[in-house]
Structure formats: structure tokens, C-alpha cells
Design a protein around this motif. Sequence first.
Motif, mmCIF file in Angstrom:
data_model
loop_
_atom_site.group_PDB
_atom_site.id
_atom_site.type_symbol
_atom_site.label_atom_id
_atom_site.label_comp_id
_atom_site.label_asym_id
_atom_site.label_seq_id
_atom_site.Cartn_x
_atom_site.Cartn_y
_atom_site.Cartn_z
ATOM 1 N N TYR A 165 4.042 23.925 -9.435
ATOM 2 C CA TYR A 165 5.444 24.267 -9.197
ATOM 3 C C TYR A 165 6.188 24.243 -10.525
ATOM 4 C CZ TYR A 165 6.110 24.481 -4.140
ATOM 5 O OH TYR A 165 6.130 24.877 -2.834
ATOM 6 N N PRO A 166 7.176 25.126 -10.702
ATOM 7 C CA PRO A 166 7.985 25.039 -11.916
ATOM 8 C C PRO A 166 8.646 23.661 -12.022
ATOM 9 C CG PRO A 166 8.740 26.823 -10.469
ATOM 10 C CD PRO A 166 7.580 26.196 -9.805
ATOM 11 N N GLN A 167 8.733 23.172 -13.240
ATOM 12 C CA GLN A 167 9.195 21.792 -13.412
ATOM 13 C C GLN A 167 10.713 21.650 -13.392
ATOM 14 O OE1 GLN A 167 7.297 18.881 -13.574
ATOM 15 N NE2 GLN A 167 5.905 20.390 -12.707
ATOM 16 N N ASP A 168 11.425 22.795 -13.540
ATOM 17 C CA ASP A 168 12.873 22.678 -13.755
ATOM 18 C C ASP A 168 13.693 22.955 -12.493
ATOM 19 O OD1 ASP A 168 12.008 25.199 -13.609
ATOM 20 O OD2 ASP A 168 13.223 26.002 -15.248
ATOM 21 N N ILE A 169 13.076 22.816 -11.310
ATOM 22 C CA ILE A 169 13.826 23.136 -10.103
ATOM 23 C C ILE A 169 14.930 22.116 -9.874
ATOM 24 C CG2 ILE A 169 13.593 23.810 -7.705
ATOM 25 C CD1 ILE A 169 10.528 23.461 -8.166
ATOM 26 N N LEU A 170 14.520 20.861 -9.871
ATOM 27 C CA LEU A 170 15.489 19.795 -9.628
ATOM 28 C C LEU A 170 15.713 19.061 -10.934
ATOM 29 C CD1 LEU A 170 14.156 18.335 -6.299
ATOM 30 C CD2 LEU A 170 16.359 19.428 -6.648
ATOM 31 N N PRO A 171 16.953 18.705 -11.215
ATOM 32 C CA PRO A 171 17.192 17.909 -12.418
ATOM 33 C C PRO A 171 16.407 16.603 -12.344
ATOM 34 C CG PRO A 171 19.167 18.062 -11.026
ATOM 35 C CD PRO A 171 18.173 19.008 -10.466
#
Lengths: 322, 301
Positions: free
Chosen positions: B129-135
Motif C-alpha cells: 500500500y502507498p505509505q502516504d495515505i494517512l498522516p
Amino acid sequence: MTTGKRIAFCIAALLVMAAPPLFLNAYWVDVLNSVGLYAILGLSLNLIVGSAGLFNLGHAAFYAIGAYTAAILNTTFHIPILWLLPLCAVTAGLFALVVARPIIHLRGDYLCIVTIGVGEIVRIALINNVFGLTGGANGIFGISRPTLFGHAIRKPDEFYWLIWSFAAITIFLFHRLENSRFGRALNYIRDDEVAAEGCGVNTAHYKLAAFIVGAAWAGMAGDIYAAKMTIIAPESFSFWESVLMFTLIILGGSGSIPGVLLGAFLIIGLPEVFREFANARMLIFGAAMVVMMIFRTQGILPARPRRYATPPDPSCKAEAEA
Amino acid sequence: MEVFFQQVTNGLAVGGIYALIALGYTMVYGVLRLINFAHGDLFTMGGYLGLTLLTSFALTGRLGPLLGIIVLAIMVMGLVAIAGAALERAAYRPLRESPRLSAVVSALGASIFLQNAIMLIYGAKMMVYPQDILPKVAINLFGLYIPLVRIIILSASVIMMAGLYAFIQKTKVGAAIRAAAIDQGAARLMGINVDQVIMIVFLVGPGLGGVAGLMVGLLYGQVNFTMGWVYGLKAFTAAILGGIGNIPGAMVGGILLGLIEALGAAYISIAWKDAIAFLVLILILIIRPTGLLGERVAEKV
């Protein structure tokens, strides 16, 4: 079938089964060896699932216990691996007794899920190198080749004879068992447990006995597997193995020995035939299971209902003579 | 104590996921008496669909993290729900009158089919999963730093469970589901369309399971095509723990199993983490087969 025909059929079957190593190459003989091994496992599970109607989706656990018993004793004490056959049966049977005793009263699906749990616990225990005996995730290697009458068994051809002889013995014994008082009692329990209990069949006792005998037989199959591979690892005894054994029974015809044999050929052999479709074959396999259940629920070769010859009625005979 | 509370929050988040999957098992079992082995793979499908939608529409970038994830969850829920209903139509409805064993095999077949379909579409490697979805922030709660993602997952699962509970208890459709679970024949006589009820159950259960798949992706940052089987089995354990066929039971069972597992992994052994869950399952079935909240007495025979 009359006795004469039956003997002729058995001899013909033995001759047909003896032929493959003469003209097949080592690869296909090895495939047939796997088929034979799964046929033995399938027959042992068939006693539990087919005859007694107990859902067991953790049969790989008993198979694993047998294989590890053989591997551990063979590598530490150098006991010839085929001598360990009875011992493997005993350990797998005892394990089955211990785990099945408290859960044997559980109803269908519950039993199914508990056996899955048992299978997983055994696999995790093997990976975690329980008691420092099982060699962890790498398993045990250096298991010696089996010897029979002073002759070491190495080549696929030789294993073919060993595995299929054992399979033949298994078929004979399970056929006898099916037609015994024990086999009839199991069928009665499968078809109507309450009625069986009402007729004086000790259901818990018979169900447990079916579990233990099936497990013991899987333990012996485990011994042969260890001898064949000379290296065993927990990954060979995953849930997937249990599913394969279960599926081949249901697909072939639950409770029917010819059905189980056919199931072993189809489930183990066909994916090898369709190797070109390597990736998609499991997809097709899954879909085939669903389609099969919808259109032929009872399996390809279902068990035939039992038939008993009625004793001749003396009054009829007297009339005919008159 | 720090470790203890961290494990508790972790267990609660994982438990919320288990509970959401368990609801699908328990609802299907309640109405059809069938273990839907393919449910775990529908959950995996949710994880993969979430990833596809996330990367192809860049939802979190356009709508902001929170709203983006809510929209994403709704889309995943809808798609997996449709897949669940299609599965019921194809693999289970034709077997409604068949022996139980055939339905189990059909369910196993469907599971193998779905798992391999996912593998063929996405490949056998795990997907990240992309790492920058949730702060990546941790929230200070009574001196304890809890990662935001755990809080979001736990609250989202609680909200969904509350919604489901209200749906089952307060609406007409919910009453029909409860009726069909108690006695299909009688429900039919009362004018309930049982086929439709089963269809709804197969929409709602997989929908929640699909969101759980998305949650796993967000929590651990990766999904793989075989994960459905482990999560599925654990969620089924949770359903039995709470009492199968019992909806609040699945919620309690899921949270409890998550806690037991997290604490077991911390204090007993992490290598035996999976075995602990199955041990709990076996013990529950031996000691109290109806589960903790199971009021329905297990049928004799």
C-alpha cells in the motif's frame, strides 16, 4: 459378481497396475507414486469422512505425525524406516485418540473446524521445533532409504512397487473392513446417528475407532512419504494437503473405494497432465469442484447401496416342487 | 505497562477487523448453516480492490485523507458485496437442497477459485500500500501514544458494527433476516422471501469483510493473495467464540480474540501466535460449544 469373476477382476487389476513402470519414464512413474500415496491417504480418510460421515479437514496432522515419527527415529537411532511402519501407526493413532476423544461428539461443521485447528496447531508446532525434535521450518533431512529383503529402494520404479503394494494391501483391508460389522455400524452412524444409538450401536466408541484407524493408516502413509522423500518439512503437511485428501474423496465418491482411487488419479494426476496451463490450473480446479458438486453431488463413482441376498423362502420351493 | 497498553490497542484494532469478518461468517451460518470458506477470499479481494482504487483514482489526494478513505471504503464495500452476491448465486444457491458435505466442498472450491483468480490478476507477490495515505502521527491518549491508523480502524469497525446491529434489530429487512435464521420454513410461510434474505446476507457480510481487507492493507501496509485463509479461519474462530449465528457474539468474539492474540504474542510467544487462536477455538468447543453469547442450543445430532 461371483467369486470366480471377482478373482479374475483382481488379477486383471493387479496386472494393469503392474504395467506402468515398464513403459513410462521416471517422471510419470513418480507422478503415479504420488497418486498411490494419495490413494492410501484418501482411503484412510475415507473411513472417517466417507464411512462414518465425520468431517475431518485436518488429516494432514496424522500424516505429519507418522512422517515425523519415522524421520526422528530413523535419523537418531538408525532404525530401518520400514520397520517403523507399525510404530508410526501407533503414534498417529494415539495422537488421534488424544485429540479426538474430547471433540468426537461435535456436530458436522464444528468438528470440521476443530480438525482444521488441530491440523494448524500441529503444523505450527512443527515449525516452532517443538521439544527440539522437529528441526523447525527446515524440517528433517538425511532419512535413510528403505531396504526390503536386503535390497535398497531408490529409483521411482522401485518406489512404485513399494507404494502400490501397500496401496493394494490397503484396498484389500479397507474393503474387508467396509463389509464387516464395524463398517456397517459406521454407515449406520453416518446415515442416522440417533437410530444407530437406538439399535445399540455405541456411536461415540465407533466414531472414535474410525478416527483412530484412519489416523493410524495416515501415519503409515507418512512413514512411506518420509522414506520416499528422505527430507520432510512442515510445509508438506499444510491445510492444503488436508483439502486435497478431502476433495479427492468427495469428487471420486464418498464412501466408495473405487471412487477414492479414481479421485486420487484425477486430483493428483490431472494437474500434472495440464502442466502447460500451470498458473490457471488451480483456478479451473476450484471451478470444477463447484460445478461437480452442483451437477453430481454424490461424486463420480458413488458407493453402491448394500445388497444382501435374501435367504430362499422354503414355502416357495415347496410350491415349485409340487 | 506501556507494552501492555500498546498490545491492548493493537489487539483492539486487529480484533475490530476480526469482528467485521466474523460477522460475514456468522450471518451466513445463521441463515444457511454453511461455513462460507470463500469469505476469507472475499476479504482478500477487498484488500486488493482497495489498493487498485486507491492508486488509480488518488482518492486520498483529492478528497483529503479522511474523506478519501471513507469514499474508498464505501466503494470497496459495494464491489465486494456484489462479488459476494454473485458467489452465492453461482456456488451456493444450486446446492440449497443438497447434503451439507457438498456445500462445504463447493465452498472450498469457490475459495480456491477466488484465491487463484486474485493471484492471476495481481500476481503472486505481495502488494504494498502507498505509505502516504494517512498522516503518520500517534495520538497522545492519557500519556500513551497510539498510532492514528489504529484509532481510525477501531472506530470505523465500531461504527459499522453499530450500524449493522441497528439494521438487524430495527428494520423490517433485519427482522426478516432474524426470522429466516430461526426457521426458514416458517419464515417462508409468513411471506418472507427467503431467497432475497439470503441474497441480502451475502451482500452485507462480504461488504463488511471487504472493508476489513482494506483495513488490513492500511494497518500493515501490504496485502497478499493467501492472507484470506488465515484471517478467515481466525475470524471464524471469533464467530464460534462469541456463539455462531449470533451477531453481537461475533463482535465480542472478534474483539476478544484480537486481545487474546495480541497479549499472547507479547507475553507467551510470538511464534505461537497463530496456534493460540486455534487453541482457544478448540477449548471453547470442548467447554462451551454454544460460544460465550450463544443462546441457541446446538442442535442434537
